[in-house]
Design an enzyme around this catalytic site. Structure first.
Site, PDB file in Angstrom:
ATOM      1  N   GLU A   1      10.150  -8.574  -4.091  1.00 32.52           N
ATOM      2  CA  GLU A   1      10.782  -7.322  -3.627  1.00 32.52           C
ATOM      3  C   GLU A   1      10.283  -7.113  -2.204  1.00 32.52           C
ATOM      4  OE1 GLU A   1      13.034  -5.492  -4.982  1.00 32.52           O
ATOM      5  OE2 GLU A   1      12.887  -5.680  -7.153  1.00 32.52           O
TER       6      GLU A   1
ATOM      7  N   GLU B   1      12.965  -4.378  10.415  1.00 32.08           N
ATOM      8  CA  GLU B   1      12.292  -3.239   9.774  1.00 32.08           C
ATOM      9  C   GLU B   1      11.301  -2.553  10.729  1.00 32.08           C
ATOM     10  OE1 GLU B   1       9.596  -4.116   6.408  1.00 32.08           O
ATOM     11  OE2 GLU B   1      10.639  -2.526   5.331  1.00 32.08           O
TER      12      GLU B   1
ATOM     13  N   GLY C   1       6.260  -6.669  -1.088  1.00 31.11           N
ATOM     14  CA  GLY C   1       5.638  -6.592   0.236  1.00 31.11           C
ATOM     15  C   GLY C   1       6.588  -7.066   1.311  1.00 31.11           C
TER      16      GLY C   1
ATOM     17  N   TRP D   1       0.799  -1.223   0.000  1.00 30.72           N
ATOM     18  CA  TRP D   1       0.000   0.000   0.000  1.00 30.72           C
ATOM     19  C   TRP D   1       0.834   1.276   0.000  1.00 30.72           C
ATOM     20  CZ3 TRP D   1       2.056   2.038   4.298  1.00 30.72           C
ATOM     21  CH2 TRP D   1       2.485   1.148   5.288  1.00 30.72           C
ATOM     22  N   ASN D   2       2.154   1.171   0.165  1.00 26.41           N
ATOM     23  CA  ASN D   2       2.906   2.407   0.435  1.00 26.41           C
ATOM     24  C   ASN D   2       3.075   3.313  -0.793  1.00 26.41           C
ATOM     25  OD1 ASN D   2       4.717   0.544  -0.601  1.00 26.41           O
ATOM     26  ND2 ASN D   2       6.418   1.250   0.649  1.00 26.41           N
TER      27      ASN D   2
ATOM     28  N   CYS E   1      10.193   1.234   1.540  1.00 26.47           N
ATOM     29  CA  CYS E   1      11.086   0.069   1.705  1.00 26.47           C
ATOM     30  C   CYS E   1      12.535   0.523   1.846  1.00 26.47           C
ATOM     31  CB  CYS E   1      10.918  -0.904   0.557  1.00 26.47           C
ATOM     32  SG  CYS E   1      11.093  -0.136  -1.057  1.00 26.47           S
TER      33      CYS E   1
END
Ligand code: NAD
Length: 459
Positions: A233, A362, A211, A137-138, A267
């Site tokens: 990714e 993360e 994701g 969603w980013n 990311c």
């Protein structure tokens, strides 16, 4: 408030206001095989065209994306929270850069010839068949765009499963492409993780996933049973190393922008900053000064530079990591605290060590971790002390020295005195647990096609 899904409906919540933005009917799970079968039936006709013809059809969507960028950009801000100018920019850029992107893909897919004294070999790039693109969603437009376009040009039919958080915007994107594409060449599945799983298990040939690492691991394991092709990714924990001779203003500009952009939900956000002890306090002061100028708020407000977290789950994850770091001795240099609604205050931490989860896993929130070093080789070791390996940055006036350090870093993309993005034609590539396969640039485009060699004797 968070986006909620029932068996039938995705209720998308505006993360800045908590209001319902859209209620979307989900694709029934039992329809997934039928959707795949439609994609399979449409594929030979699409593959019968050559890549140039396919690209010419897709190119028509470029001006339409630009035309619709303000309307879709506004939807994007309301559905996802990022500032309006960034949202409009994301849609516009996808349209404006489409011609160049298509040209690069067509060129990358052209047959290449090898010859020796006995044999002439043609290397041709054939479609895999049906490709599933699963996206986060980013960057609700850019993420689908990065995998859907190369998959289509390579002659695959594509089923997009966008994030349940940003489905309304993804539907707009698909509708624009479908003004020009033949029927069933590009379909969208409205759903959540269950739909993603059903597609991965289904009769498909290629899965292009962007994701989290955890979902990527699950997809790889599932796809492995049939040796389906995958491009993953995944997440990152990007480091930045600031050497003592760095331009402190430039380094602080980058550190602040790249730690807090998109509320840290990128990311390749800079999540860890290793700074030479001799310049630590000067650098920290420069970061604080810049961070203080960033206004957080509703992305529709023209003064807003940083929006909210996508939802309360993401906020809670960030706060839990922050709290744990605090208990383990991290010091809040600025920010901290819980924040209102889905907002997390822009936070700078110091007094950190690598036993802390926040230095290795993360965060995906607006938290910048600053740790000093005395020996630059040790800084590289610290930067590498994470299972991830997406991007990294080094700031120094001595580019040769920085390049030597860059060679020792376990990241797929390292920027010197800049972010990790490369020149035109560069791939977007993660090392270690940040990726498996990659996309973009000629080498990335070829991952959406099956390489076949056809050899004949020299007559
Ligand atoms: P996520 O993994 O939770 O979800 C991504 C998509 O996968 C969604 O559409 C979701 O419905 C689907 N999904 C979830 N589990 C699945 C499964 N087991 N099988 C099939 N589909 C599944 O990620 P997110 O929260 O949407 O996005 C944030 C993550 O994405 C972060 O880790 C970020 O670093 C990463 N990301 C990476 C890149 C990159 O280029 N490397 C770019 C953007 C985001």
């Amino acid at each position: 408030m968070t986006t909620t899904t029932s068996d039938q409906v995705i209720q998308s919540i505006n993360p800045a206001t908590g209001e319902i933005f859209a209620s979307l009917e989900m694709s029934p799970l039992e329809d997934v095989p039928r959707i795949i079968s439609r994609a399979r039936q449409a594929q030979p006709g699409w593959a019968a065209m050559d890549a140039t013809e396919r690209a010419a059809i897709i190119a028509k969507a470029g001006p339409r994306l630009v035309e619709e960028s303000e309307r879709i950009g506004r939807m994007l801000t309301e559905e996802m929270g990022k500032p309006l100018n960034e949202a409009i920019g994301e849609v516009k850029h996808s349209g404006e850069s489409l011609d160049a992107q298509l040209e690069e893909i067509v060129e990358a897919l052209k047959p290449r010839e090898l010859r020796d004294e006995n044999t002439i070999t043609t290397m041709q790039m054939d479609p895999y068949g049906v490709c599933v693109s699963i996206t986060p969603w980013n960057f609700p437009i850019l993420m689908p765009h990065s995998t859907v376009i190369p998959a289509l040009v390579a002659g695959n039919t594509v089923i997009l499963k966008p994030s349940e958080e940003t489905t309304a915007v993804a539907i707009e994107y698909v509708s624009i492409l479908n003004e020009f594409l033949p029927e069933n060449v590009l379909q969208v599945v409205v759903g959540d993780e269950r739909h993603g799983k059903a597609l991965v298990k289904g009769d498909v040939n290629l899965i292009a996933f962007t994701g989290s690492r955890e979902a990527g691991q699950h997809i790889l394991a599932t796809a492995g049973a049939d040796l389906k092709r995958v491009i993953l990714e995944l997440g990152g924990k990007d480091p930045m190393i600031v050497l003592h001779d760095a331009d402190i203003d430039a380094a602080a500009d980058f550190a602040v922008n790249n730690s807090f952009r998109n509320a840290g939900q990128v990311c390749v956000s800079t999540e860890r900053i290793y700074v030479d002890k001799r310049i630590e306090s000067e650098f920290e002061a420069a970061m604080i000064e810049r961070t203080n100028k960033l206004i957080q708020g509703n992305g529709l407000d023209p003064d807003t530079r940083i929006g909210p977290m996508i939802n309360s789950n993401q906020k809670q994850k960030v706060l839990a990591q922050l709290e744990k770091a605090g208990q383990e001795g991290a010091r809040v240099v600025m920010g901290g605290g819980a924040g209102e609604g889905n907002f997390v205050p822009l936070t700078i931490l110091s007094d950190l060590n690598h036993d802390m989860e926040i230095m290795r896993e993360e965060t995906f929130g607006p938290i910048a971790c600053v740790m000093s070093f005395e020996d630059e080789d040790n800084a590289v070791d610290l930067a590498n002390d994470t299972p991830f390996g997406l991007g990294a940055a080094i700031f120094s006036k001595d580019v040769q020295r920085a390049s030597r350090l860059a060679s020792g870093m376990t990241a797929g993309m390292v920027g010197i005195n800049k972010g990790c993005g490369g020149a035109k034609g560069s791939p977007w590539v993660g090392a270690q647990q940040s990726g498996y396969g990659f996309h973009s640039g000629p080498e990335g485009h070829r991952q959406f096609a099956q390489l076949r060699t056809i050899s004949v004797p020299v007559s």
